[in-house]
Scaffold this motif. Structure first.
Motif, short mmCIF file in Angstrom:
data_model
loop_
_atom_site.label_atom_id
_atom_site.label_comp_id
_atom_site.label_asym_id
_atom_site.label_seq_id
_atom_site.Cartn_x
_atom_site.Cartn_y
_atom_site.Cartn_z
N UNK A 179 0.86 -1.19 0.00
CA UNK A 179 0.00 0.00 0.00
C UNK A 179 0.90 1.24 0.00
N UNK A 180 0.92 1.93 -1.12
CA UNK A 180 1.79 3.10 -1.27
C UNK A 180 0.98 4.39 -1.10
N UNK A 181 1.36 5.19 -0.12
CA UNK A 181 0.69 6.46 0.13
C UNK A 181 1.29 7.52 -0.80
N UNK A 182 0.78 7.53 -2.03
CA UNK A 182 1.40 8.35 -3.08
C UNK A 182 1.12 9.83 -2.93
N UNK A 183 0.14 10.20 -2.11
CA UNK A 183 -0.14 11.62 -1.89
C UNK A 183 0.81 12.22 -0.87
N UNK A 184 1.44 11.37 -0.08
CA UNK A 184 2.20 11.84 1.07
C UNK A 184 3.71 11.63 0.96
N UNK A 185 4.14 10.66 0.17
CA UNK A 185 5.55 10.30 0.13
C UNK A 185 6.18 10.60 -1.22
#
Length: 205
Positions: A179-185
């Motif tokens: 699960x990649x938090x693409x908005x944050x990292x």
């Protein structure tokens, strides 16, 4: 015209070759796997997959990246964007990814693939542990603010129908393998997150 009708199930038989998947994998010093990047348009699927492939290459691994737009230039050029055609697009890519995994490759597939049923279909094609669902999680607001191809703008203007996230549903993964938090990292951090899972699962050393 021939009056002979061949039954596919009876007459098309899988041929087992002498060189095995295990031998191909051992030669490459890696375990084959399909990393299935899913998420909204603009979430960063292709960007992260490309950056991960670059890092895997640097580490000496054998990979191939299947990108949603690229396959429509050849393998799926005859398909449109109806629900049926989009489903067939994913089925074809899944079969191709399966063959690439059989070659011992680490396959990175970047597709919106909005429906859980389609992603489950691809997973069912592969042996246990060879399909990893990677959810590139970015909100609709973030994706629309990026809009790298101008697709959201066209969808809002009614120029594109059945656009995922606007007038077509996206079903988020319930329990993704990554699960990649693409908005944050940052992309670099997301790549490190992926590498950590690949090492944990013994896919790479």
């Amino acid at each position: 015209m021939s009056d002979i009708t061949l039954d596919k199930d009876e007459n098309v038989i899988w041929h087992q070759h002498y060189v095995t998947k295990l031998q191909r994998s051992e030669l490459k010093q890696q375990k084959p796997v399909v990393l299935w990047f899913t998420g909204l348009s603009g979430a960063g699927k292709s960007t992260v997959a490309g950056a991960l492939e670059t890092e895997l290459l640097r580490l000496g691994h054998h990979t191939y990246l299947l990108d949603g737009d690229n396959v429509r230039h050849g393998l799926c050029r005859d398909l449109g964007f109806s629900q049926q055609d989009r489903r067939e697009n994913i089925r074809r890519v899944g079969e191709l990814a399966k063959l690439m995994a059989d070659a011992g490759l680490i396959v990175l597939s970047a597709f919106i693939s909005p429906h859980r049923e389609e992603r489950a279909l691809v997973k069912s094609l592969l042996p246990e542990g060879e399909f990893l669902e990677v959810f590139v999680d970015a909100s609709l607001e973030v994706c629309e603010s990026r809009d790298p191809k101008g697709l959201y703008k066209k969808a809002r203007a009614g120029e594109i129908a059945n656009f995922t996230g606007i007038d077509s549903e996206y079903e988020q993964p319930i329990d993704p393998d990554i699960h990649l938090q693409a908005s944050e990292k940052s992309v670099a951090t997301l790549v490190e997150d992926c590498l950590a899972v690949l090492k944990e699962k013994g896919i790479i050393g």
